[in-house]
Design a protein around this motif. Structure first.
Motif, mmCIF file in Angstrom:
data_model
loop_
_atom_site.group_PDB
_atom_site.id
_atom_site.type_symbol
_atom_site.label_atom_id
_atom_site.label_comp_id
_atom_site.label_asym_id
_atom_site.label_seq_id
_atom_site.Cartn_x
_atom_site.Cartn_y
_atom_site.Cartn_z
ATOM 1 N N VAL A 205 0.832 -1.199 0.000
ATOM 2 C CA VAL A 205 0.000 0.000 0.000
ATOM 3 C C VAL A 205 0.871 1.255 0.000
ATOM 4 N N LEU A 206 1.928 1.256 0.799
ATOM 5 C CA LEU A 206 2.855 2.390 0.816
ATOM 6 C C LEU A 206 3.502 2.577 -0.561
ATOM 7 N N THR A 207 3.890 1.512 -1.195
ATOM 8 C CA THR A 207 4.502 1.613 -2.525
ATOM 9 C C THR A 207 3.526 2.219 -3.531
ATOM 10 N N GLY A 208 2.266 1.815 -3.453
ATOM 11 C CA GLY A 208 1.273 2.379 -4.360
ATOM 12 C C GLY A 208 1.017 3.851 -4.100
ATOM 13 N N LEU A 209 1.004 4.248 -2.833
ATOM 14 C CA LEU A 209 0.790 5.657 -2.506
ATOM 15 C C LEU A 209 1.931 6.531 -3.036
ATOM 16 N N VAL A 210 3.172 6.063 -2.916
ATOM 17 C CA VAL A 210 4.313 6.839 -3.429
ATOM 18 C C VAL A 210 4.227 6.973 -4.941
ATOM 19 N N ALA A 211 3.843 5.900 -5.618
ATOM 20 C CA ALA A 211 3.713 5.963 -7.077
ATOM 21 C C ALA A 211 2.636 6.964 -7.493
ATOM 22 N N ARG A 212 1.508 6.977 -6.778
ATOM 23 C CA ARG A 212 0.449 7.948 -7.084
ATOM 24 C C ARG A 212 0.917 9.380 -6.857
ATOM 25 N N ALA A 213 1.664 9.593 -5.792
ATOM 26 C CA ALA A 213 2.145 10.946 -5.502
ATOM 27 C C ALA A 213 3.121 11.426 -6.569
ATOM 28 N N LEU A 214 4.013 10.563 -7.009
ATOM 29 C CA LEU A 214 4.975 10.959 -8.038
ATOM 30 C C LEU A 214 4.303 11.217 -9.374
ATOM 31 N N ALA A 215 3.151 10.612 -9.582
ATOM 32 C CA ALA A 215 2.455 10.815 -10.856
ATOM 33 C C ALA A 215 1.534 12.021 -10.840
ATOM 34 N N ASN A 216 1.001 12.371 -9.672
ATOM 35 C CA ASN A 216 -0.036 13.406 -9.629
ATOM 36 C C ASN A 216 0.305 14.625 -8.780
ATOM 37 N N SER A 217 1.475 14.658 -8.173
ATOM 38 C CA SER A 217 1.766 15.755 -7.259
ATOM 39 C C SER A 217 1.862 17.086 -8.011
ATOM 40 N N PRO A 218 1.170 18.133 -7.567
ATOM 41 C CA PRO A 218 1.295 19.444 -8.223
ATOM 42 C C PRO A 218 2.673 20.074 -8.030
ATOM 43 N N ASP A 219 3.340 19.755 -6.918
ATOM 44 C CA ASP A 219 4.680 20.293 -6.706
ATOM 45 C C ASP A 219 5.653 19.772 -7.759
ATOM 46 N N LEU A 220 5.514 18.508 -8.099
ATOM 47 C CA LEU A 220 6.382 17.939 -9.127
ATOM 48 C C LEU A 220 6.060 18.522 -10.495
ATOM 49 N N GLY A 392 -2.121 14.524 -4.663
ATOM 50 C CA GLY A 392 -2.780 15.317 -5.688
ATOM 51 C C GLY A 392 -4.272 15.062 -5.764
ATOM 52 N N ASP A 393 -4.876 14.586 -4.677
ATOM 53 C CA ASP A 393 -6.303 14.291 -4.641
ATOM 54 C C ASP A 393 -7.007 15.211 -3.645
ATOM 55 N N ASN A 394 -8.336 15.172 -3.701
ATOM 56 C CA ASN A 394 -9.138 15.889 -2.716
ATOM 57 C C ASN A 394 -9.070 15.178 -1.370
ATOM 58 N N PRO A 395 -9.365 15.865 -0.269
ATOM 59 C CA PRO A 395 -9.327 15.202 1.045
ATOM 60 C C PRO A 395 -10.246 13.986 1.074
ATOM 61 N N GLY A 396 -9.731 12.910 1.629
ATOM 62 C CA GLY A 396 -10.505 11.670 1.694
ATOM 63 C C GLY A 396 -9.755 10.621 2.481
ATOM 64 N N PRO A 397 -10.351 9.474 2.677
ATOM 65 C CA PRO A 397 -9.695 8.397 3.436
ATOM 66 C C PRO A 397 -8.511 7.819 2.664
ATOM 67 N N ILE A 398 -7.576 7.295 3.402
ATOM 68 C CA ILE A 398 -6.364 6.697 2.844
ATOM 69 C C ILE A 398 -6.382 5.206 3.158
ATOM 70 N N ALA A 399 -6.043 4.419 2.148
ATOM 71 C CA ALA A 399 -6.004 2.966 2.342
ATOM 72 C C ALA A 399 -4.884 2.588 3.308
ATOM 73 N N ARG A 400 -5.100 1.511 4.058
ATOM 74 C CA ARG A 400 -4.106 1.006 5.001
ATOM 75 C C ARG A 400 -3.596 -0.347 4.543
#
Length: 609
Positions: A205-220, A392-400
């Protein structure tokens, strides 16, 4: 004697044909030179004085002064109306109708003596020699001494000009970076850093979250846009070194009236192409291009720094979220135990076995534990929203995925302090920023030296008033050198020196900060691990003490305060243990970030290629 070229004859002031541009119109003009010395003493041309340009074709008077109608006086001077006398002097038979007019087959007549004396052909260079063997051939030898002298003078002038700007200022000695021989906190032999180091925690799950952040982060995305800006600036700097070609096609329309009252329309156009080129003798543009390229590499490294920061922030945020989940679980377990204790205390108070004091103490402890639950829930909601922003998403729950206790501790990365200078993108960014400011300083100093530029244009004049189009062209060169500017260029060079020194100090500060972060992270991994072990022992001991105090309280051998103290101590130890475990895993994240996260200069060079 034919000269193989149709047009005006060479005048008495020249030795051959030369081409000049008069107001942009291509036209033949006689070139000026010294006559053949063999003519002296023969009653022919004895003296011709150089002039910058004759007032009229074939017009020279005594002393080199132009005269009207091309008069050549006796003893080698022009007579009235350009008359060429016998024995090589001007007579009326060869006088053109107008100065420079063409007769017969296109040549001006009676010029054999002049043509023989001044041969038709390319204009010779200074230092020509006349060969007496043949009157129709001449030997021209370049003045090697004069050419060498001019070259030496130009080089001397360039070196003198370069010496006038003074020595190049060096960076302050205090900006030097000396890495320590080893880390202050040694943790044994490490392992190489993987580019996907976050997967070493063993949570998909952590690996997937990092991949999503690198793909959608506005800072990047912003960092990538800054790279595009720097790349465009580098292309602009390179374009300054290439010739500039422009085209134009102006047109005119007009109407005139003749003296007889007849109107006439005139339509004209002059399409032309112009080119300009800066030779960049002292490398001003080349150094500016190098500065722009270094700034581009710095932007690439800044993007990699942002990327590493995003991955580290997601990993740290996920670990913090799992720690908050465990804190909430501890609070709920403790609250359940407090509820059971409150039930027992209320029953004992109702039966009169204990006083109401114990009941009030139990109620207070229950409510103190109860407020921990909403506090933990609030912290979890905020942490989930922070992670959503990184994704890069709207506020919401995070998978564990795995719990905090199940997350694996990755290996310690290897490397010495000297290796760190080549493994962190922020250090490479600071280094390239220093290079860019250093090249900008050299470019600012080169602007104080002379500059040579070439310009040229060619076009055609088209008009209804002309029988045939007229070709026009111009070629020129300009040497620009600052003489007095009130200190502008010197102030710009001083400002560039100050910016270079600022970048040098910034690089040293970044390096020292990097060494500190690595040592802090190594110490954090070591000390937080030791703290977690100690807190685990404390938790186990307090759990046993609570069991003993509860049994003694139920049996009536001890007061309720003993059980209450054991409960408070166990709750504090369990919450501290959760925080210590989270700090230890977070220290691994910061350690990988401080060591560069698997980044290398080859990555930046590959992106640049």
């Amino acid at each position: 004697m034919g000269h193989g070229r149709r047009g005006l004859p060479p005048s008495l002031e020249g030795r051959g044909w030369g081409w000049v541009v008069l107001e942009g119109v291509l036209s033949p003009t006689p070139s000026l030179a010294t006559p053949d010395p063999s003519l002296s003493g023969r009653g022919e041309v004895q003296q011709i004085v150089h002039a910058s340009a004759p007032a009229k074709a074939s017009t020279v008077a005594n002393g080199g002064t132009p005269a009207d109608s091309g008069t050549l006086l006796e003893n080698g001077t022009l007579l009235e109306n350009g008359t060429l006398l016998e024995n090589g002097t001007l007579t009326n038979r060869s006088t053109p109708a107008k100065a420079g007019a063409q007769l017969g087959d296109g040549y001006n007549g009676a010029q054999s003596r002049i043509i023989e004396t001044f041969p038709i052909g390319p204009r010779p260079s200074p230092g020509w020699k006349h060969s007496p063997e043949s009157s129709s051939s001449r030997e021209w030898s370049p003045p090697m001494g004069a050419r060498s002298a001019r070259t030496l003078a130009a080089l001397t002038l360039a070196f003198l000009t370069a010496a006038c700007i003074g020595p190049r200022p060096e960076a302050p000695v205090t900006t030097a970076v000396a890495p320590p021989p080893a880390w202050r906190t040694a943790l044994g032999t490490g392992a190489p850093i993987r580019a996907d180091w976050w997967s070493a925690f063993g949570d998909p799950v952590l690996t997937g979250l990092v991949a999503r952040a690198l793909a959608n982060s506005p800072d990047l995305g912003s960092a990538a846009a800054r790279i595009d800006e720097a790349r465009a600036a580098a292309r602009l700097a390179r374009a300054q070194q290439t010739p500039l070609v422009n085209g134009s096609a102006p047109s005119t329309t007009g109407q005139t009236v003749s003296p007889f009252g007849t109107p006439s329309d005139a339509i004209g156009a002059q399409p032309a192409v112009s080119i300009s080129y800066d030779l960049d003798l002292f490398g001003r543009l080349r150094l500016a291009s190098q500065a722009a390229r270094a700034q581009l590499l710095a932007s690439e490294a800044a993007r990699d720094t942002v990327r590493l920061g995003i991955a580290s922030s997601v990993a740290t945020g996920y670990i913090t979220l799992r720690a908050l989940d465990q804190r909430l679980a501890v609070a709920r377990q403790t609250l359940a135990a407090r509820a059971e204790g409150l039930r027992i205390a209320r029953r004992r108070a109702e039966t009169g076995y204990t006083s109401n004091l114990e009941l009030r103490q139990s109620e207070a402890e229950f409510h103190a534990t109860e407020q921990l639950v909403p506090a933990a829930q609030l912290a979890i909601s905020r942490q989930e929203n922070a992670l959503s922003l990184l994704l890069g998403d709207n506020p919401g729950p995070i998978a564990r995925g795995r719990t905090l206790d199940q997350l694996a501790a990755p290996a310690i990365p290897d490397g010495l302090p000297a290796d760190l200078l080549r493994r962190r993108p922020d250090l490479y960014q600071a280094e390239q920023t220093l290079v860019a400011t250093d090249r900008s300083l050299d470019s600012a100093r080169a602007a104080m030296l002379p500059n040579l530029a070439l310009t040229g244009s060619a076009g055609v004049v088209l008009s209804t008033a002309l029988a045939n189009p007229i070709a026009v062209f111009s070629i020129g060169a300009s040497v620009l050198s600052p003489i007095f500017d009130g200190g502008r260029l010197g102030a710009q060079a001083d400002a560039a020196t100050a910016r270079r020194d600022q970048a040098a100090f910034a690089y040293r500060r970044t390096a020292l900060q990097a060494f500190r972060e690595v040592d802090d992270s190594l110490a954090g991994v070591q000390r937080s691990g030791q703290q977690a072990v100690a807190l685990a022992g404390q938790r186990d001991a307090l759990a046993g003490a609570l069991r003993n105090a509860s049994n003694r309280y139920r049996a009536g051998y001890s007061a309720y305060i003993d059980q209450l103290d054991a409960q408070r101590g166990l709750l504090t130890a369990e919450l501290s243990l959760v925080q210590a475990r989270a700090d230890r895993l977070t220290a691994y994240v910061t350690l990988y970030q401080a060591m560069g996260g698997g980044w290398s200069r080859a990555d930046a060079e590959a992106v640049q290629r």
